[in-house]
Design a protein around this motif. Structure first.
Motif, mmCIF file in Angstrom:
data_model
loop_
_atom_site.group_PDB
_atom_site.id
_atom_site.type_symbol
_atom_site.label_atom_id
_atom_site.label_comp_id
_atom_site.label_asym_id
_atom_site.label_seq_id
_atom_site.Cartn_x
_atom_site.Cartn_y
_atom_site.Cartn_z
ATOM 1 N N GLY A 1 14.227 -0.688 -8.576
ATOM 2 C CA GLY A 1 13.340 -1.100 -7.498
ATOM 3 C C GLY A 1 12.197 -1.975 -7.981
ATOM 4 N N VAL A 2 12.479 -2.781 -9.023
ATOM 5 C CA VAL A 2 11.452 -3.703 -9.527
ATOM 6 C C VAL A 2 11.163 -4.758 -8.458
ATOM 7 N N GLY A 3 9.913 -5.127 -8.296
ATOM 8 C CA GLY A 3 9.501 -6.081 -7.261
ATOM 9 C C GLY A 3 8.967 -5.319 -6.056
ATOM 10 N N PHE A 4 7.753 -5.618 -5.654
ATOM 11 C CA PHE A 4 7.155 -4.936 -4.500
ATOM 12 C C PHE A 4 7.629 -5.599 -3.220
ATOM 13 N N ASP A 5 7.876 -4.793 -2.204
ATOM 14 C CA ASP A 5 8.323 -5.285 -0.904
ATOM 15 C C ASP A 5 7.083 -5.666 -0.102
ATOM 16 N N LEU B 1 -4.695 -1.199 -8.057
ATOM 17 C CA LEU B 1 -3.307 -1.548 -8.398
ATOM 18 C C LEU B 1 -2.450 -0.291 -8.512
ATOM 19 N N LYS B 2 -2.967 0.713 -9.198
ATOM 20 C CA LYS B 2 -2.214 1.961 -9.356
ATOM 21 C C LYS B 2 -2.081 2.683 -8.003
ATOM 22 N N GLU B 3 -3.131 2.653 -7.217
ATOM 23 C CA GLU B 3 -3.089 3.285 -5.891
ATOM 24 C C GLU B 3 -2.018 2.610 -5.027
ATOM 25 N N PHE B 4 -1.952 1.287 -5.115
ATOM 26 C CA PHE B 4 -0.938 0.507 -4.395
ATOM 27 C C PHE B 4 0.473 0.906 -4.854
ATOM 28 N N ALA B 5 0.659 1.090 -6.145
ATOM 29 C CA ALA B 5 1.971 1.479 -6.676
ATOM 30 C C ALA B 5 2.353 2.877 -6.170
ATOM 31 N N LEU B 6 1.377 3.772 -6.143
ATOM 32 C CA LEU B 6 1.642 5.125 -5.634
ATOM 33 C C LEU B 6 1.966 5.073 -4.146
ATOM 34 N N ASP B 7 1.174 4.320 -3.386
ATOM 35 C CA ASP B 7 1.434 4.186 -1.939
ATOM 36 C C ASP B 7 2.809 3.585 -1.685
ATOM 37 N N SER B 8 3.243 2.712 -2.591
ATOM 38 C CA SER B 8 4.548 2.071 -2.435
ATOM 39 C C SER B 8 5.696 3.002 -2.814
#
Lengths: 339, 339
Positions: free
Chosen positions: A334-338, A262-269
């Motif tokens: 930028g809340v909410g993942f694209d 989850l954290k890796e995904f947030a960083l990648d995003s």
């Protein structure tokens, strides 16, 4: 423009400063810090006017070659609202200073509920903070629980919430925290303080919470059971929760199996500091049977309260209603993942 | 004397061998192992006749200078009961061998429930194993749940059980296991397999279980909620549970705050390998309100099923009734801490 001062520039304060600066209707007057360290230097680099939170330590900043804009009282006086992000208990000590300058103050969840006029969660009780002098933005776990409960309460009614909170041993930077290779009932008594804390937002809610600490630092993880008053099925509840901007129902296709991914995904995003402002709910876990909802959610302790602090600034200054404030905050951050 | 063979001499097998040897009415015919390692050498040192579990690997024992008593088929033929403690799935492969020699076999919880005639927990359904050919001693977590549910069901009736299982990432010796610094919903779907597994012992029980994995190795830790049918208060339930020999209600005065101190206490108490055969229930956590019971319990994954394996041997050979068997097992092993 709302002039915002931030007293404390640690885990929460630095995030609040960035989030306030990102808003179209707010300005950071300055930030206050007790002592010079890497965060103080970065505040200066980011052009946040830096104030000394404690007079006796001013010389430490001088020695470190860090220029100060003044002392914290000046910051409080110049601010329309102060966000107090000092460690638990220090906010209570600061209260008289905010009163002296007649500056409304927002405190964090570590302070006692009876210190303030109102405990705050944007989705649940935004309007109650209107014109309040002292508002407490509830803790990361209470925020995570409140955000989830609010739409369920609105749509189906809630008979009872039972939650087990598997708590990270410390934030990533708290290198002295434990446990190591252990699972601690924490607190060892039932209920934990989280249930009563949720009752500061939902006074009549029937909720029992249990806490445990484990040797992980990335997020808290909640195991949630909600007895709903009115019938619902899994897909209905999934669609309901997906509509909430601060609930992120993790799609199965992303194959995010825990906090690390989850954290890796947030960083990648490209999220600043890898922050996850939303409750991250595992879609596969979301299950309703016999009107009982079960799910797992991750709560990023450093960041889920940040949008709430921003909204609380607008709520106390009555500069926007709930919907407008939450939308502005979410858009600016930028809340909410694209997806 | 009941002649007992043990196929598999790893985490569970070596403990079963010691426990069987300690019984007044049983003898260890021998133990079977697939390959030579420190455990094989210790089996020889303890004078357990060692059999090769796989014919093709006999030469590995020769090379390691370890004398074999024979092959596993000879062990099975010589045994009144075989306890299969091989890894999950291997027990199913061994079933035809046990049938060939007409030797009743006990399997561990990693095997499928439909492999066997009956799934077994001594306190809950001892009598059902009478004269069975294939019996599965349920897993550590299912054993822990069943032991707790049985007295509550007898005394108050159980409406529903909701349990969150915070699972250790691996046994202490499983050095390749994870997670590291993470909390994983595991399984990510609800319910976990534990609830249905408890239903192999209590077919009509309403139970939902959720599992998570954390970076700890010492024990599993359960967060338990039980809705009772009939009224009860905290002290009544505490006294009820304290009467059960395999439930250890940890007294507050011992100041055991987690798995680490629990294991240290077991080692200080002289327990072999530091084993905790009992469910370890934190006394402070035990709370009944509105007929709902909450508690935390630690389940020592390597050892809580050991007394159950011993009882299952007597159950299938019909050599003692439940009460007599459990008392004999407990007395011979030393179940129950001397407080």
């Amino acid at each position: 423009m709302i002039q915002v001062g931030i007293n404390g520039y640690g885990t929460i304060g630095k995030r609040v400063a960035d989030a306030v600066r990102a808003q179209p209707d707010m300005e950071v007057v300055g930030v206050a810090k007790t002592s010079p360290n890497f965060e103080a230097e970065q505040a200066v680099k980011k052009d946040f006017p830096l104030y000394a939170a404690v007079e006796e330590r001013i010389e430490l900043f001088d020695e470190a070659g860090i220029d100060l804009a003044g002392e914290v009282e000046e910051l409080v006086e110049a601010s329309d609202v102060v966000v107090d992000t000092t460690p638990s208990g220090i906010g209570a000590q600061n209260k008289s200073m905010y009163e002296e300058y007649d500056t409304p103050a927002l405190y964090q969840g570590g302070e006692d509920a009876d210190l303030v006029d109102v405990s705050f969660n944007a989705r649940s009780n935004y309007e109650e903070a209107a014109d309040a002098d002292h508002v407490r933005v509830v803790s990361c776990n209470t925020t995570g629980l409140s955000r989830l409960i609010a739409p369920l309460e609105d749509e189906y009614g809630v008979e009872k919430v039972r939650a087990t909170l598997v708590r990270r041993g410390g934030d990533p930077a708290q290198s002295g925290r434990g446990p190591i290779n252990d699972t601690l009932p924490d607190p060892i008594t039932v209920p934990s303080h989280h249930g009563p804390d949720v009752n500061t937002i939902f006074p009549d809610l029937d909720i029992d919470t249990l806490g445990m600490k484990v040797p992980a630092t990335l997020t808290h993880t909640h195991s949630i059971n909600v007895e709903l008053t009115y019938g619902a099925d899994t897909e209905e509840v999934r669609e309901l929760l997906k509509k909430e901007s601060r609930l992120f129902v993790i799609p199965e296709r992303l194959a995010i199996d825990g906090s690390g991914k989850l954290k890796e995904f947030a960083l990648d995003s490209g999220r600043p500091r890898g922050d996850v402002w939303e409750n991250a709910i595992w879609g596969e876990s979301l299950t309703v049977e016999d009107d009982e909802l079960y799910l797992f959610q991750a709560i990023h302790q450093e960041s889920d309260v940040i949008p709430e602090n921003v909204d609380a600034i607008r709520a106390v200054t009555e500069s926007a209603d709930r919907k407008e404030s939450m939308e502005t905050t979410d858009e600016a951050l930028g809340v909410g993942f694209d997806l």
